[in-house]
Design an enzyme around this catalytic site. Structure first.
Site, short mmCIF file in Angstrom:
data_model
loop_
_atom_site.label_atom_id
_atom_site.label_comp_id
_atom_site.label_asym_id
_atom_site.label_seq_id
_atom_site.Cartn_x
_atom_site.Cartn_y
_atom_site.Cartn_z
N GLY A 107 0.82 -1.20 0.00
CA GLY A 107 0.00 0.00 0.00
C GLY A 107 0.86 1.25 0.00
O GLY A 107 1.58 1.50 0.98
N ALA B 97 3.55 6.15 1.44
CA ALA B 97 4.55 7.10 0.94
C ALA B 97 5.20 7.86 2.09
O ALA B 97 6.40 8.15 2.06
CB ALA B 97 3.91 8.07 -0.04
N GLY C 201 -9.74 18.79 1.90
CA GLY C 201 -9.07 17.51 2.07
C GLY C 201 -9.19 16.93 3.47
O GLY C 201 -8.52 15.94 3.80
N GLU D 28 -13.28 12.74 3.17
CA GLU D 28 -13.22 11.95 1.95
C GLU D 28 -14.37 12.34 1.02
O GLU D 28 -15.39 12.90 1.44
CB GLU D 28 -13.32 10.46 2.29
CG GLU D 28 -12.23 9.94 3.20
CD GLU D 28 -10.89 9.83 2.51
OE1 GLU D 28 -10.84 9.89 1.26
OE2 GLU D 28 -9.88 9.68 3.22
N LYS E 255 -11.97 2.17 16.05
CA LYS E 255 -10.88 2.49 16.97
C LYS E 255 -11.28 2.21 18.41
O LYS E 255 -10.46 1.71 19.21
CB LYS E 255 -10.47 3.95 16.80
CG LYS E 255 -9.95 4.27 15.40
CD LYS E 255 -9.86 5.77 15.16
CE LYS E 255 -9.48 6.09 13.73
NZ LYS E 255 -9.51 7.54 13.45
#
Length: 430
Positions: A11, A17, A189, A192, A207
């Site tokens: 992913g 990233a 941002g 979603e 969670k």
């Protein structure tokens, strides 16, 4: 010579990233802290051609994410795909079968299958770490599982979704309604394109199920979480809350009661002076109450490339350094199956807002409903005096059982002068 440990990243979205960037930027510091150099050995993602803003030269690419586990250069598998089943589960299962430690940020998978996966990891004798799955950059898993290990936890609660917290904060600041602020959050941002999991409370519930397991040494039980979102919170409710000395927050709460454990996610009115009321914007906060430490408060960014990557790499460092705690705080064999308290048995105070025609006798009808359900009014606000015009009636109740409150709401709907569905928000006094 410093040993090199290879990680395989399944992913390469924002978090994946971010992990690549963090390992490259802070590699020397990380090596000094765990005694080994951690390098990205292999990756897998759907689109090879996409520019992710990180240098992947010399890194092996696997089209099949589960194949990362079989790569001899990969010592630790990072599952950063997401989703409660499918390829994310296949990656973790493959890593466990290969005897390789796993780090995941996947709260949905752990909430639905965490106990089962933990049992398999323990049987294989490997580490399963998931700090990034709860509250992003806040090290709440380590704090509760290790820092508070000597305590009996009575309650854990918090703001576990930054999107909802941002929306409620902006509604309070601007006086605008939910849909307007949601559209802004999407443009910025913070939300979603499909915000369902966030605004309906599902993300926070995932969670909470994980935190509940750590707090009470119990099997993960997502199905026992009562879930409500924020779409029905109106600017009117936020204004009344402010007038009454409260702030509205979407809270996730797990609490030990004489009848078992409550797990609930829903909008709450909290006193404006409470610490949790002051957490605004996209920030998360978690409060854990222990018998020897009293209340401990943890605040930070709950999402984003940097905070979440920080949590992922912290787990990798622990694994490389040989630091390993039971996955959910106690061995799987010792995890209890707790009695889940249904929401109807919750006891608390309530904010109630009705919109009624201002006619003689309407308050008497409302009072009669509350009398029949043995619900006592703490305070009442009625605005407007034009007969046959809609006016709000706002009440705060003393403690009552939720089942009685729900029966009262149904009775309110049958009153001819009540012209909108009644709204309630639970009150939490911290």
């Amino acid at each position: 010579m410093t040993k090199t440990v290879g990680v395989g990243i399944a992913g390469l979205g924002t978090v994946g990233a971010g992990v690549v960037e963090l390992l490259r930027k802070n590699g020397d510091r990380i090596a000094r802290r765990c005694g080994s150099r951690i390098e990205v050995a292999a990756v897998s993602a759907r689109d090879r051609a996409r520019d992710r803003g990180v240098d992947l030269a010399g890194v092996t690419w696997h089209d099949d994410a589960a194949a990362l586990a079989a790569d001899p250069a990969v010592d630790i598998v990072l599952e950063l795909i997401g989703g409660s089943d499918g390829i994310a589960r296949a990656v973790i299962d493959a890593a466990i079968a290969a005897g390789k430690p796993v780090v995941t940020a996947n709260k949905a998978l752990l909430a639905l299958h965490g106990s089962e996966i933990a049992e398999a990891a323990e049987a294989a004798g490997i580490a399963l770490a998931y700090e990034a799955a709860v509250a992003g950059g806040i090290p709440i898993v380590k704090a509760m599982r290790e820092g508070l290990a000597a305590n009996r936890i009575s309650r854990v609660y918090g703001i576990l979704n930054g999107t909802c917290n941002y929306i409620l904060t902006e509604m309070a600041a601007s006086g605008r309604d939910f849909n307007d602020i949601l559209a802004d959050a999407q443009r910025l941002g913070f939300a979603e394109a499909d915000p369902t999991f966030d605004v309906e409370g599902i993300d926070a519930a995932h969670k909470l199920a994980i935190l509940t397991s750590i707090a009470f040494g119990s099997a993960v039980n997502f199905e026992a979480v009562h879930i409500e979102g924020i779409a029905n919170v109106a600017a009117t409710d936020i204004a009344y809350a402010r007038e009454l000395g409260y702030v509205i927050k979407l809270l996730a709460i797990a609490r030990q009661t004489p009848n078992g454990i409550e797990q609930r996610v829903h909008p709450c009115m909290v006193p404006a002076e409470a610490a949790i009321a002051k957490i605004d914007g996209v920030f998360n906060a978690v409060v854990a109450d222990g018998d020897f430490v009293d209340s401990t408060v943890y605040v930070g960014r709950g999402a984003g490339a940097g905070p979440t990557a920080s949590a992922v790499v912290a787990d990798v460092i622990d694994i490389v350094a040989g630091r390993q705690a039971p996955i959910f705080g106690v061995p799987s064999a010792d995890m209890s199956r707790f009695e889940a308290v249904p929401m109807a048995r919750h006891v608390g105070c309530y904010y109630v807002r009705l919109v009624v025609y201002d006619r003689p006798g309407v308050i008497a009808e409302i009072s009669a409903v509350l009398r029949d359900e043995r619900i006592s009014i703490d305070s009442l606000l009625q605005r407007g005096r034009s007969e046959n015009e809609p006016v709000p009636v706002v009440m705060l109740t003393h403690e009552t059982e939720e089942a009685a409150m729900l029966r009262a709401l149904e009775a309110f709907r049958r009153i001819e002068s009540v012209i909108e569905p009644p709204r309630i928000i639970r009150i939490e006094e911290f």
